[in-house]
Design an enzyme around this catalytic site. Structure first.
Site: not given
Ligand code: UD1
Ligand code: MG
Length: 428
Positions: A18, A83, A107, A232, A305, A349
């Protein structure tokens, strides 16, 4: 318990579709620092022995950006199967570790150290196997919901896509940040499956595994939604940037005694330092690492800067840009100037419209201006060049590179020629 050892796992492998970006999301900047740097700083604030960063999408770029940081280890997750699968990649790095493990999202940059400390305190006082950082949302859409039993105990987290209808109403949501007892977490990871709406290994499924096994799972609620917001898309990036900068300005105004007349139009990045009784006028940009002394006047419409260091009682006024510029106490550049790769002595100056031409098309060069020098309006100093103490340039002078202006000397013209020594100087 408070001094239990801690390791941190940071999830940063996701594709971040996104953002619509060629760069990995965690390298986009919030208040001048990469998003991941904020999260690594959170880990450091907890005294983590090590941050294990799970990388995947554009992982090499992430690794390169942080490889010089200490106490950091990168582990690649390829492919990215959720995750839970991401945390499984840290198993080797965590094997045999008997302390706490914090799981942070790469993130989610704005959680305050204080919040994490209180959460950790609760984790210890409750002797929990898992503490989830939660928040209450009026619109919980998209988040995993915290499901409790009749006694109020946390039993599981149900993802949006797996909700059954009455769970839609649950306002308590998972922020994606957790503390675990490492010895409880590791064996549980082996039990995760992919039997869910997204066919992913959900980290959230460790919660029922632990709770059903008689382990204590608790929730620590954070009522400040700003802290737990995730980035996101670009709109959320801008929102997070605004929140971070507002915090930085609050700190400067309330703790450091800096006047900022119009915070809404003032852009100050993280890691800038500003001294007491300095006044910052509207439409000013102060980048990361800039150091400003006491009783200075900055702006309106100034751009300071990286590498800018001002002493006390300096002035950087309207439409002045500085970069790698050191100003001695009392040095002033009031209007329409570019000061790059330059050292200004005390009480120098800089007249309106003066420029340090630091770049010859290939390389940047350095300029030195001695104490009490007076640079006339519209002067161009072609670097590398030195202007001596008490020296002066006439209006519209061009000082060529290498043609240093001696102390106490007035030069004028294009190219600059000596007009005379200054009255009262040793050379006069
Ligand atoms: C996750 C949680 C959800 C919570 C939400 C909060 C799970 C299953 N769900 O959902 O309960 O409310 O975060 O924002 O965990 N990532 C990896 N590898 C992967 C998948 C994801 O490193 O294979 C990382 C992503 O880069 C991100 C984080 O894990 O930093 C969360 O992943 P994301 O896909 O955003 O999880 P959500 O579906 O938002
Ligand atoms: Mg997420």
């Amino acid at each position: 318990m408070a001094d239990r050892a801690l390791k941190v796992v940071i999830l940063a492998a996701g594709k971040s579709t996104r953002m619509k970006s060629d760069a990995p999301k965690v390298l986009h900047k919030v208040a001048g620092l990469p998003v991941l740097q904020w999260v690594l700083d959170q880990a450091d604030s907890l005294g983590a022995l090590e941050s294990i960063v799970i990388i995947g999408h554009e992982g090499d770029r992430v690794r390169k950006a942080f490889e010089n940081r200490s106490n950091i280890r990168f582990v690649t997750q390829e492919p990215q199967l959720g995750t839970g699968h991401a945390v499984m990649q840290a198993k080797e790095a965590l094997a045999g570790f008997k302390g706490d493990v914090a799981i942070l999202c790469g993130d989610v940059p704005l959680i305050r150290p204080k919040t994490l400390q209180l959460m950790r305190h609760m984790h210890h006082s409750e002797e929990a196997a898992c503490t989830i950082l939660t928040t209450l949302r009026d619109d919980p859409q998209g988040y995993g919901r915290i499901v409790r039993d009749g006694l109020g105990r946390v039993r599981r987290i149900v993802e949006q896509k797996d909700l059954i209808s009455q769970q839609e109403q649950i306002r308590e949501v998972n922020t994606g940040t957790y503390l675990f007892d490492c010895e409880k977490l590791l064996p549980t990871l082996d039990k995760l499956g992919t039997d869910n709406a997204q066919s992913e290994y959900y980290l959230t499924d460790v919660v029922p595994q632990l709770a059903d096994g008689g382990n204590k799972v608790v929730a620590f609620a954070c009522d400040d939604h700003d802290e737990v917001m995730g980035i996101n898309n670009r709109k959320q990036l801008a929102t997070a940037d605004g929140i971070a900068r507002a915090r930085i300005m609050d700190e400067l105004m309330i703790e450091q005694g800096v006047t900022i007349y119009e915070p809404a139009t003032t852009y100050i990045e993280a890691g800038a330092r500003v001294g007491r009784d300095t006044v910052i006028y509207p439409h000013t940009v102060i980048r990361t690492g800039v150091e400003i002394g006491q009783r200075c006047s900055i702006g309106p419409f100034a751009h300071l800067r990286p590498g800018t260091r001002l002493g006390n009682e300096c002035k950087v006024g309207a439409f002045v840009e500085t970069k790698n510029a050191a100003y001695g106490d009392g040095a002033k550049s009031g209007h329409l100037a570019y000061m790059g790769d330059v050292t200004l002595g005390k009480n120098v100056n800089i007249g309106a419209g003066s420029i340090v031409a630091n770049y010859d098309g290939e390389t940047k060069h350095q300029t030195e201006i001695g104490d009490n020098a007076f640079i006339g309006c519209g002067t161009v100093l072609v670097a590398p060049v030195k202007v001596g103490k008490n020296a002066q340039t006439g209006a519209n002078t061009v000082v060529p590179h290498g043609k240093d202006v001696p102390d106490d000397t007035i030069v004028v013209g294009v190219p600059a020629k000596e007009l005379r020594k200054k009255p009262g100087s040793n050379h006069a």
